[in-house]
Design an enzyme around this catalytic site. Structure first.
Site, PDB file in Angstrom:
ATOM      1  CD  GLU A 165      39.097  41.572  40.247  1.00 40.31           C
ATOM      2  OE1 GLU A 165      38.107  40.670  39.972  1.00 40.31           O
ATOM      3  OE2 GLU A 165      38.968  42.497  40.594  1.00 40.31           O
ATOM      4  CD  GLU A 367      42.322  45.190  39.123  1.00 43.22           C
ATOM      5  OE1 GLU A 367      40.958  45.326  39.211  1.00 43.22           O
ATOM      6  OE2 GLU A 367      42.780  43.888  39.518  1.00 43.22           O
TER       7      GLU A 367
END
Ligand code: BGP
Length: 465
Positions: A165, A367
């Protein structure tokens, strides 16, 4: 509703070093920004639980890999901590390296293929003091760290990732100013975002060099993980609403997707940034460096979509350009604990976007998960947490994953965040994500929630009911 996933579709766990390992004073580990912040201002962390212990996995990893094995999970992704592997001079810290060698060996013994990411929001504090991602020196230092990691663990690790991220630090630390170093300056955020893109590309270049020299396994591959958020706007959007989507999507998704798939950055976004006094700090030769950013596959973290509309003002209270404001969809369903929308179809929509735009690019859901506050309230008479909401959440998302695969998306696996409860940054242990709980009052002991049995069935049969 029953859905089926392909026989070779893998199930596993998503985790990160700074949120699980603990052992912050062991193996010569240096302070990360999280360790430093915890030391400076423990009140900033829920219930005053700082970064130091993680979920104690650094001490309990043998048992944890046994749990993964027991649940039918065949892989897990964690991250090395830069602060553990590398000392302040940039050299390998042998004790830290041994810590990871032992972890990798223990995972292997339980049949768990441990994927390794290099960076999960955990800047060494001494690097932040030198300017962090605002400085080119940090980009080079990161490439050096990556080079050391590939060469040290080349025969053990099959799946590598550079960043998790990468959009989060520019936003949280440099625009919204919620995270250390608490800056509200979009121009500086753009510099950070650009330098992280370069750091990713240089790390991939190091990987390719190690590959050429035969220093990593012949089946090794490298990827990038981002929290891609499919962008939506009103049903009947104005041109200004669509423009809000363009820039939100551009900064959040396309920036990283173009880099990972093509080794480029989106020119329309770069042009708009320049026009809004936030030009990227490009230097001659950078395009060639960025071209190394092409990866072998992609990690797609999915929690929630992003819904935007045209902004009300052009600038915020700090004078930063504003490209969009939130659009509240009247039909939205929320995970109230986390304040995140639950919209399973988003995983399909973005998966199909990858398929359409980059048909050969393989990806996995790296995720996806549901964090819930106060789970003790859901214990039954025997003390087991009845987390049916977690089963529903995962089932609904997997159904859309199965449909994306049917419709041609190259999605090859699913890692749940976080199979075992772990430390969530400032929220510490407020919202629990695990199929497996952690008892903070009794030595971080692990216990199964109701959903663990459900997960085992899904992971071993690939039938989702
Ligand atoms: C992702 C991060 C993870 C993790 C997760 C859940 O964005 O990669 O590190 O923490 O979100 O979010 P949170 O812990 O904030 O509830």
């Amino acid at each position: 509703m029953t859905s089926r996933l392909p026989d070779d579709f893998f199930f596993g766990a998503a985790l990160s070093g700074p949120q699980t390992e603990g052992c912050w004073k062991k193996t010569g580990k240096l302070e990360s920004v999280w360790d430093h912040w915890s030391q400076q201002d423990i009140d900033a962390f829920y219930n005053k639980v700082g970064s130091y212990v993680g979920n104690d996995m650094g001490n309990q990893y043998r048992g944890d890999y046994k749990i993964f094995h027991d649940l039918g999970l065949t892989s897990a992704r964690t991250s090395m901590q830069w602060t553990r592997l590398i000392d302040q001079t940039g050299a390998l810290n042998r004790e830290g390296a041994d810590f990871y060698h032992e972890m990798l060996a223990a995972a292997k013994e339980e049949g768990v293929d441990l994927f390794m990411n290099l960076y999960h929001f955990d800047m060494p504090y001494y690097m932040l003091e030198r300017g962090g991602w605002e400085k080119r020196e940090t980009v080079e230092a990161f490439a050096g760290y990556a080079r050391t990691a590939f060469r040290e663990f080349g025969q053990e690790v099959r799946c590598w990732f550079t960043f998790n991220e990468p959009i989060v630090e520019p936003e949280n630390s440099y625009t919204e100013g919620n995270w250390i170093p608490f800056v509200h300056d979009f121009k500086r955020a753009v510099t950070v975002q650009y330098h992280i893109a370069l750091a990713h590309a240089l790390a991939v270049r190091e990987f390719r060099l190690a590959q050429k020299e035969g220093l990593v396994r012949s089946d090794a591959k490298i990827g990038l993980i981002n929290c891609f958020a499919p962008p939506y706007t009103k049903e009947d959007p104005s041109a200004a609403d669509l423009e809000a989507v363009r820039m939100t999507d551009g900064l959040h998704n396309r920036w990283w997707l173009d880099l990972a798939a093509d080794g480029t950055l989106p020119q329309d976004v770069i042009d708009t940034l320049a026009a809004r006094d936030a030009a990227v700090p490009a230097r001659p030769g950078d395009d060639e460096l960025l071209s190394f950013g092409k990866v072998d596959w992609l990690g797609f973290n999915y929690y929630q979509p992003v819904r935007v509309q045209a902004p009300e003002a052009d600038a915020d209270e700090w004078g930063n350009p504003v490209f969009a404001r939130p659009y509240i969809w009247p039909e939205r369903r929320m995970n109230e604990s986390r304040g995140w929308e639950i919209y399973p179809q988003g995983i399909y929509d973005f998966g199909m976007k990858i398929k359409r735009e980059h048909p050969d690019l393989e990806f996995f859901i790296s995720e996806n998960g549901m964090g819930v506050e106060g789970e003790d309230a859901f214990r039954d008479e025997s003390g087991v947490i009845q987390d049916d909401y977690r089963i529903d959440f995962v089932r609904d998302h997997l159904a859309w994953v199965a449909k994306a695969i049917e419709d041609g998306a190259k999605c090859v696996g699913y890692h749940y965040w976080a199979v075992i409860d772990n430390w969530s940054w400032n929220n510490a242990f407020k919202n629990r994500y695990g199929f497996v709980g952690v008892d903070l009052m009794h030595g971080y002991q692990r216990y199964y929630k109701k959903s663990a049995e459900w997960l085992r069935r899904v992971a071993t049969t690939r039938v989702v009911e």
